[in-house]
Design an enzyme around this catalytic site. Structure first.
Site, short mmCIF file in Angstrom:
data_model
loop_
_atom_site.label_atom_id
_atom_site.label_comp_id
_atom_site.label_asym_id
_atom_site.label_seq_id
_atom_site.Cartn_x
_atom_site.Cartn_y
_atom_site.Cartn_z
CG HIS A 255 -1.74 1.26 1.34
ND1 HIS A 255 -2.71 1.59 0.42
CD2 HIS A 255 -1.71 2.29 2.22
CE1 HIS A 255 -3.26 2.75 0.75
NE2 HIS A 255 -2.66 3.19 1.83
CB CYS A 256 3.75 2.26 1.90
SG CYS A 256 2.84 2.14 3.46
CB ILE A 257 6.80 1.60 -2.06
CG1 ILE A 257 7.47 1.39 -0.70
CG2 ILE A 257 7.83 2.13 -3.04
CD1 ILE A 257 8.63 0.42 -0.73
CG ASP A 260 2.91 6.41 0.94
OD1 ASP A 260 1.72 6.08 0.77
OD2 ASP A 260 3.55 6.13 1.96
#
Length: 416
Positions: A255-257, A260
């Site tokens: 979900h992050c890299i 974001d």
């Protein structure tokens, strides 16, 4: 204290706060999650059932209604913040949580947003909605941002051992949030504002995305030059200063890299600022699954096998080793590309029993079955539980996107 959203961020946070001595109420709008947790069945891979059951027996409460949060002195919001199909940040879960909380929150409550957002969103979204009830942020209520830094599957650093960034909408808000979290986390790093804290999280993952994009591009260059990129990286990493090793792979996941940097780029573009590094890295990283399939096609073509006639086995589909999370997983894009070429596909992943790819759902098969009659095995995720030696011995061709076969030398192994 209350924790809104009991997923891979919220549940570990709620239990850590309970174990620190707080009376904790966990709220999640998903009835199935609430029922499972209430029955002592953890919905998060890193949280064992026994830890949850012990907390429940000691008074930890899980519910779907916000009403009980009227008694909370502090509330942490840990809900998803995905991207819309248009590429814009989707803060609808944050908005819904803030709106629901606004109806029950009382004076002097501290509200801490943990969900990843663009700089300014804590004040613009959470603060504004709480203020709409007549409260003044920084006086009647205290609002802060503290980015989650959880690394699923990481056994070296637990959630409370990772330094906790905290920034308030006002200085007093920041101090109030620190007063809550310093009882839970080993190290608190207070920054000057909520916007600074928001940008910290985006910087961390944009840094990784850009450097991964760079090394993914260099992997393609190295292949064209007939140079072993893995050996080059290992050699460069011997320099004791000025170099940090990043390694190529089949594409970004989680979900992050992948997400974001897009939040940051969107906010920057809104201010009229181009984000050329971020945009280019995103392009390179998103093209990697297609590059992997093109390389697999080359391997097959060298032996006179067309990709459309080939049986291809995907080894590992989670976005990273030793987890079951398939959000934004590169394997999904690789399978879709293989489908486009009409290859015959199966997969093996001990952590992921089923995988939805578009309108089709695949089921994991045992490793032996995945290698039986296959033309090429593609190692996408190098789970510890997968016997790479068995893959190499059983498959006539192996395409390794993770250098999982390092130390194994065979003519039929091709590495990214």
């Amino acid at each position: 204290v209350g924790v809104i959203g009991l997923g891979y961020v919220g549940l570990p946070l709620a239990l850590a706060m309970h174990e620190a001595g707080f009376d904790v109420i966990g709220v999640d709008v998903d009835a199935a999650t609430v029922d499972a947790l209430g029955d002592g069945h953890s919905t998060v891979e890193d949280v064992p059932d026994a830890r949850l059951v012990e907390a429940l027996e000691q008074g930890f409460r899980v519910m779907a209604a916000y009403d009980a949060l009227v008694a909370a002195d502090a509330v942490s919001i840990c809900v998803p913040t995905p991207l819309r199909k248009s590429g814009q940040p989707d803060l609808s879960f944050v908005v819904a949580a803030a709106d629901a909380l606004a109806g029950v929150v009382t004076a002097q409550t501290t509200v801490i947003l943990e969900s990843t957002v663009y700089p300014g969103a804590t004040e613009e979204v959470v603060g504004a909605r709480l203020s709409a009830e007549g409260w003044t942020v920084g006086e009647d209520l205290h609002v802060a941002f503290s980015p989650e830094r959880i690394d699923p599957g990481n056994t070296q650093y637990g959630p409370t051992e990772i330094p906790k960034i905290v920034g308030g909408v006002t200085p007093v808000c920041g101090d109030r949030a620190v007063a809550v979290y310093e009882q839970v986390f080993e190290t608190i790093v207070q920054v000057g504002s909520a916007a600074e804290a928001e940008l910290v999280k985006l910087l961390e993952n944009t840094f990784r995305a850009v450097n991964i994009g760079l090394v993914n591009e260099l992997a393609q260059v190295a292949h064209a030059l007939e140079v072993d990129i893995w050996s080059v990286i290992d050699a460069a990493a011997t320099k004791p200063f000025g170099f940090m090793p990043f390694r190529p792979g089949p594409g970004l996941g989680g979900h992050c890299i992948p997400i974001d940097p897009v939040f940051l780029a969107w906010k920057a573009n809104e201010q009229g600022i181009e984000t050329r590094f971020i945009d280019l890295a995103d392009v390179v990283n998103r093209e990697m699954p297609a590059y992997v399939v093109a390389r697999v096609a080359q391997v097959l073509n060298a032996d006179g096998i067309a990709l459309a006639d080939a049986a291809v086995s995907i080894i590992g589909v989670a976005y990273k080793p030793d987890v079951s999370d398939v959000r934004e997983a590169a394997a999904i894009d690789i399978i879709q590309e293989l489908e486009r070429w009409q290859a015959s596909i199966c997969y093996h992943d001990p952590h992921v029993p089923t995988l939805a790819v578009g309108e089709r759902t695949y089921a994991s098969v045992p490793l032996a079955a995945a290698l039986d009659g296959v033309d090429c095995a593609v190692i996408v995720t190098d789970h510890t539980a997968i016997d790479v030696t068995e893959v190499v011995e059983a498959a006539p061709r192996v395409f390794d996107t993770r250098n999982a076969t390092a130390g194994l030398e065979a003519a039929h192994i091709t590495r990214l």
